[in-house]
Design a protein around this motif. Structure first.
Motif, mmCIF file in Angstrom:
data_model
loop_
_atom_site.group_PDB
_atom_site.id
_atom_site.type_symbol
_atom_site.label_atom_id
_atom_site.label_comp_id
_atom_site.label_asym_id
_atom_site.label_seq_id
_atom_site.Cartn_x
_atom_site.Cartn_y
_atom_site.Cartn_z
ATOM 1 N N UNK A 152 31.647 -11.856 52.638
ATOM 2 C CA UNK A 152 30.942 -11.796 53.929
ATOM 3 C C UNK A 152 29.432 -11.903 53.729
ATOM 4 N N UNK A 153 28.924 -11.336 52.607
ATOM 5 C CA UNK A 153 27.489 -11.445 52.325
ATOM 6 C C UNK A 153 27.118 -12.878 51.952
ATOM 7 N N UNK A 154 28.023 -13.538 51.217
ATOM 8 C CA UNK A 154 27.766 -14.914 50.765
ATOM 9 C C UNK A 154 28.318 -15.883 51.810
ATOM 10 N N UNK A 155 27.735 -15.781 53.009
ATOM 11 C CA UNK A 155 28.268 -16.539 54.155
ATOM 12 C C UNK A 155 28.268 -18.046 53.913
ATOM 13 N N UNK A 156 27.263 -18.500 53.154
ATOM 14 C CA UNK A 156 27.175 -19.957 52.966
ATOM 15 C C UNK A 156 28.091 -20.425 51.820
ATOM 16 N N UNK A 157 28.891 -19.503 51.271
ATOM 17 C CA UNK A 157 29.820 -19.834 50.169
ATOM 18 C C UNK A 157 29.106 -20.574 49.050
ATOM 19 N N UNK A 158 27.939 -20.049 48.685
ATOM 20 C CA UNK A 158 27.147 -20.709 47.654
ATOM 21 C C UNK A 158 27.863 -20.637 46.314
ATOM 22 N N UNK A 159 28.145 -21.782 45.734
ATOM 23 C CA UNK A 159 28.937 -21.805 44.495
ATOM 24 C C UNK A 159 28.108 -21.476 43.259
ATOM 25 N N UNK A 160 26.788 -21.342 43.413
ATOM 26 C CA UNK A 160 25.954 -20.911 42.278
ATOM 27 C C UNK A 160 25.983 -19.395 42.109
ATOM 28 N N UNK A 161 26.694 -18.703 43.001
ATOM 29 C CA UNK A 161 26.758 -17.243 42.945
ATOM 30 C C UNK A 161 28.199 -16.824 42.715
ATOM 31 N N UNK A 162 28.412 -15.980 41.707
ATOM 32 C CA UNK A 162 29.750 -15.424 41.502
ATOM 33 C C UNK A 162 29.671 -13.912 41.615
ATOM 34 N N UNK A 163 30.824 -13.264 41.795
ATOM 35 C CA UNK A 163 30.860 -11.806 41.958
ATOM 36 C C UNK A 163 32.008 -11.223 41.153
ATOM 37 N N UNK A 164 31.734 -10.105 40.503
ATOM 38 C CA UNK A 164 32.773 -9.357 39.800
ATOM 39 C C UNK A 164 32.606 -7.887 40.155
ATOM 40 N N UNK A 219 15.541 -5.573 50.101
ATOM 41 C CA UNK A 219 16.274 -6.467 49.204
ATOM 42 C C UNK A 219 15.393 -7.408 48.407
ATOM 43 N N UNK A 220 14.061 -7.356 48.650
ATOM 44 C CA UNK A 220 13.143 -8.237 47.904
ATOM 45 C C UNK A 220 12.878 -7.661 46.517
ATOM 46 N N UNK A 221 12.598 -8.553 45.568
ATOM 47 C CA UNK A 221 12.283 -8.133 44.196
ATOM 48 C C UNK A 221 11.093 -8.908 43.663
ATOM 49 N N UNK A 240 25.169 -3.944 46.784
ATOM 50 C CA UNK A 240 25.104 -3.167 48.022
ATOM 51 C C UNK A 240 25.401 -4.034 49.225
ATOM 52 N N UNK A 241 24.462 -4.084 50.161
ATOM 53 C CA UNK A 241 24.705 -4.802 51.421
ATOM 54 C C UNK A 241 23.762 -6.000 51.584
ATOM 55 N N UNK A 242 23.104 -6.413 50.501
ATOM 56 C CA UNK A 242 22.074 -7.445 50.642
ATOM 57 C C UNK A 242 22.063 -8.357 49.415
ATOM 58 N N UNK A 243 22.259 -9.657 49.637
ATOM 59 C CA UNK A 243 22.135 -10.599 48.513
ATOM 60 C C UNK A 243 21.022 -11.612 48.776
#
Length: 239
Positions: free
Chosen positions: A88-100, A36-38, A57-60
């Protein structure tokens, strides 16, 4: 959405001038061979960068690290996972991340995705008939071209675009008759691509053709993963 900078973004982009790209590895699961590293050209990132991340996929870990290390706003896209899976991946409910739940493609369309016969491989592919993948579609989902997505978000500039789309990168960059228009118009400073040449006959030649088209459109290949030749960074060069 409660993302900061969510709306029309007017900013002066950082453009690469011939010189070195300062590469830093961002994200990754240390317990799983840094999966998952870039690699990122960190010297091209402004404060609070805007990031598009295609293929979750399965890694953020990359997306979370972009938020933690650079205070980024990250727009994640993946047509093959549900909103519940992403939550479930965004367990910390980080609000700087959105998903579509849409993907990147050469045009706006609904396409089939196929599942690997190997249960360990969770990524789905959109190319039918690939060796090792099921013959029948596993799911059907929407993909959009990247310029449509930036228009939909009313973003005039995206500081970093990451594409890990399981072979669809070849359609995005090679299928369109006018894909040079896409590359010239793509409002970004750097594009990170994972190439899946191994899935296709003549895959490496296709990959080199993508490199050629980026260069023809005013980009430079700033990095290629020296071991597997799969990850690459393209940076927009100053006119």
């Amino acid at each position: 959405s409660n993302l900061k900078d969510d709306g029309i973004r007017q900013k002066k982009p950082i453009i690469y001038k011939n010189g070195s790209c300062k590469i830093k590895t961002v994200g990754g699961d240390p317990d799983n061979d840094n999966y998952g590293a870039w690699p990122v050209c960190t010297n091209l990132l402004p404060p609070n960068p805007l990031v598009y991340s295609f293929g979750v996929g399965v890694d953020i870990s990359f997306d979370l690290a972009m938020v933690h290390d650079f205070n980024a706003s990250v727009f994640c896209y993946d047509p093959t996972i549900s909103n519940e899976s992403f939550a479930l991946l965004n367990k910390e409910h980080n609000t700087n991340i959105s998903f579509l739940q849409i993907g990147a493609g050469p045009s706006n369309e609904v396409i089939h995705f196929y599942k690997s016969n190997n249960p360990i491989i969770q990524s789905l592919v959109s190319t039918p008939g690939l060796k090792g993948y099921g013959a029948n579609p596993h799911l059907t989902a929407a993909v959009h071209d990247i310029l449509s997505i930036t228009a939909m978000n009313q973003h005039t500039w995206v500081d970093l675009v990451k594409l890990d789309v399981e072979g669809k990168e070849f359609d995005i960059f090679l299928q369109n008759t006018d894909n040079l228009h896409l590359l010239r118009s793509l409002p970004s400073s750097q594009v990170l691509v994972e190439f899946h040449a191994r899935l296709f006959e003549g895959g490496r030649e296709k990959q080199v053709e993508v490199y050629r088209r980026f260069m023809e459109a005013g980009w430079e290949l700033a990095y290629e993963d020296p071991k597997r030749l799969e990850e690459a960074i393209f940076v927009r060069v100053a006119e």
